[in-house]
Each structure stands twice: as C-alpha cells, then as structure tokens.
Design a protein around this motif. Structure first.
Motif, PDB file in Angstrom:
ATOM      1  N   THR A 106     -13.891 -33.068 -54.172  1.00  0.00           N
ATOM      2  CA  THR A 106     -12.531 -32.658 -54.522  1.00  0.00           C
ATOM      3  C   THR A 106     -11.483 -33.695 -54.153  1.00  0.00           C
ATOM      4  O   THR A 106     -10.399 -33.697 -54.706  1.00  0.00           O
ATOM      5  CB  THR A 106     -12.172 -31.301 -53.872  1.00  0.00           C
ATOM      6  OG1 THR A 106     -12.359 -31.410 -52.459  1.00  0.00           O
ATOM      7  CG2 THR A 106     -13.057 -30.196 -54.412  1.00  0.00           C
ATOM      8  N   SER A 107     -11.799 -34.580 -53.219  1.00  0.00           N
ATOM      9  CA  SER A 107     -10.886 -35.675 -52.887  1.00  0.00           C
ATOM     10  C   SER A 107     -11.618 -36.759 -52.122  1.00  0.00           C
ATOM     11  O   SER A 107     -12.633 -36.498 -51.485  1.00  0.00           O
ATOM     12  CB  SER A 107      -9.699 -35.166 -52.061  1.00  0.00           C
ATOM     13  OG  SER A 107     -10.130 -34.782 -50.776  1.00  0.00           O
ATOM     14  N   GLY A 108     -11.094 -37.977 -52.203  1.00  0.00           N
ATOM     15  CA  GLY A 108     -11.612 -39.062 -51.394  1.00  0.00           C
ATOM     16  C   GLY A 108     -12.500 -40.071 -52.080  1.00  0.00           C
ATOM     17  O   GLY A 108     -12.874 -41.070 -51.473  1.00  0.00           O
ATOM     18  N   LEU A 109     -12.859 -39.833 -53.343  1.00  0.00           N
ATOM     19  CA  LEU A 109     -13.760 -40.766 -54.010  1.00  0.00           C
ATOM     20  C   LEU A 109     -13.047 -41.961 -54.626  1.00  0.00           C
ATOM     21  O   LEU A 109     -13.609 -43.052 -54.704  1.00  0.00           O
ATOM     22  CB  LEU A 109     -14.546 -40.060 -55.119  1.00  0.00           C
ATOM     23  CG  LEU A 109     -15.685 -39.152 -54.690  1.00  0.00           C
ATOM     24  CD1 LEU A 109     -16.383 -38.588 -55.907  1.00  0.00           C
ATOM     25  CD2 LEU A 109     -16.662 -39.872 -53.797  1.00  0.00           C
ATOM     26  N   LYS A 110     -11.843 -41.752 -55.046  1.00  0.00           N
ATOM     27  CA  LYS A 110     -11.141 -42.738 -55.868  1.00  0.00           C
ATOM     28  C   LYS A 110     -11.056 -44.131 -55.244  1.00  0.00           C
ATOM     29  O   LYS A 110     -11.307 -45.131 -55.906  1.00  0.00           O
ATOM     30  CB  LYS A 110      -9.736 -42.207 -56.179  1.00  0.00           C
ATOM     31  CG  LYS A 110      -8.951 -43.056 -57.134  1.00  0.00           C
ATOM     32  CD  LYS A 110      -7.632 -42.390 -57.432  1.00  0.00           C
ATOM     33  CE  LYS A 110      -6.693 -43.351 -58.131  1.00  0.00           C
ATOM     34  NZ  LYS A 110      -5.362 -42.829 -58.245  1.00  0.00           N
ATOM     35  N   VAL A 154     -17.501 -46.725 -50.048  1.00  0.00           N
ATOM     36  CA  VAL A 154     -18.336 -46.150 -48.997  1.00  0.00           C
ATOM     37  C   VAL A 154     -18.498 -44.642 -49.241  1.00  0.00           C
ATOM     38  O   VAL A 154     -19.610 -44.102 -49.186  1.00  0.00           O
ATOM     39  CB  VAL A 154     -17.739 -46.426 -47.601  1.00  0.00           C
ATOM     40  CG1 VAL A 154     -18.607 -45.813 -46.519  1.00  0.00           C
ATOM     41  CG2 VAL A 154     -17.580 -47.919 -47.361  1.00  0.00           C
ATOM     42  N   ALA A 155     -17.393 -43.964 -49.541  1.00  0.00           N
ATOM     43  CA  ALA A 155     -17.430 -42.522 -49.815  1.00  0.00           C
ATOM     44  C   ALA A 155     -18.183 -42.232 -51.113  1.00  0.00           C
ATOM     45  O   ALA A 155     -18.939 -41.259 -51.191  1.00  0.00           O
ATOM     46  CB  ALA A 155     -16.013 -41.960 -49.889  1.00  0.00           C
ATOM     47  N   GLN A 156     -17.984 -43.065 -52.118  1.00  0.00           N
ATOM     48  CA  GLN A 156     -18.685 -42.868 -53.393  1.00  0.00           C
ATOM     49  C   GLN A 156     -20.190 -42.917 -53.199  1.00  0.00           C
ATOM     50  O   GLN A 156     -20.925 -42.094 -53.765  1.00  0.00           O
ATOM     51  CB  GLN A 156     -18.258 -43.928 -54.406  1.00  0.00           C
ATOM     52  CG  GLN A 156     -16.839 -43.778 -54.883  1.00  0.00           C
ATOM     53  CD  GLN A 156     -16.356 -44.983 -55.667  1.00  0.00           C
ATOM     54  OE1 GLN A 156     -17.133 -45.863 -56.040  1.00  0.00           O
ATOM     55  NE2 GLN A 156     -15.053 -45.036 -55.918  1.00  0.00           N
TER      56      GLN A 156
END
Length: 108
Positions: free
Chosen positions: A61-65, A69-71
């Motif tokens: 829902t948030s944080g990928l953009k 590392v998160a992706q």
C-alpha cells in the motif's frame, strides 16, 4: 527490465523475516542486518538503503515507489506462501533504518 539487486539478501533472510512476521502478532520485531551485504551489492549507493513498506490485504500500500530495497523485499514476500497468507489477513509495516535494523510491525 528492472534489476533486482537485493533479492539475494532478502532470500537469505526470508526464514528470519517469516518468523518475525509471526512473532509480530505479540510485539514489534527488530533484526540487525549486515550493512556490508547491501553495500557490496550496490557500492555506488549513497546510503539510500532505509525504507518503510506497508502491506495490507495482499498488496503493497505504500513504500515501493522510491526504494529498490523495499521492492525486492516485496518480491520475496510474494514468493512465500506463508508470507502471502500472513499479509492477506493483516497489515504489516516493514522498515529498515540507517543502522540496517529491519523492523516488522503488525498493525492490526
């Protein structure tokens, strides 16, 4: 094509991450990652390793953009049947701070 630089690290830590997700039902979890592993994979990065990723109902829902590392963490979570089951039923926040401490919090 997207290069998944950090998938190997997240694959290595996946068992620990799954245990932390389960244990997060009781309290937030933290785990010290090895900063040299991240830096070795991307030596030109100027410290952009920290992130905050929120996942709920099977979706990020948030944080990928803005975070490779998160992706890559999200990629590994989706490949895990157990992680997918946990994410389907709850909201989790995954974050890594500048000291390379991974924090996992179950929000509901």
């Amino acid at each position: 094509m997207l290069v998944r630089i950090y998938v190997s690290i997240w694959s290595k830590y996946r068992p620990a991450i799954l245990k932390m997700m389960i244990d997060a039902a009781d309290e937030s979890q933290s785990y010290q990652l090895s900063h040299h592993e991240f830096k070795a994979l991307n030596p030109t990065s100027k410290g952009a390793f920290s992130f905050s990723l929120e996942v709920s109902a099977g979706k990020a829902t948030s944080g990928l953009k803005d975070s490779a590392v998160a992706q890559d963490l999200w990629e590994i979570l989706q490949l895990s049947r157990k992680a997918s089951e946990l994410i389907a039923d709850a909201t989790f926040r995954f974050s890594m701070d500048k000291q390379f401490i991974l924090h996992i919090q179950k929000i509901n």
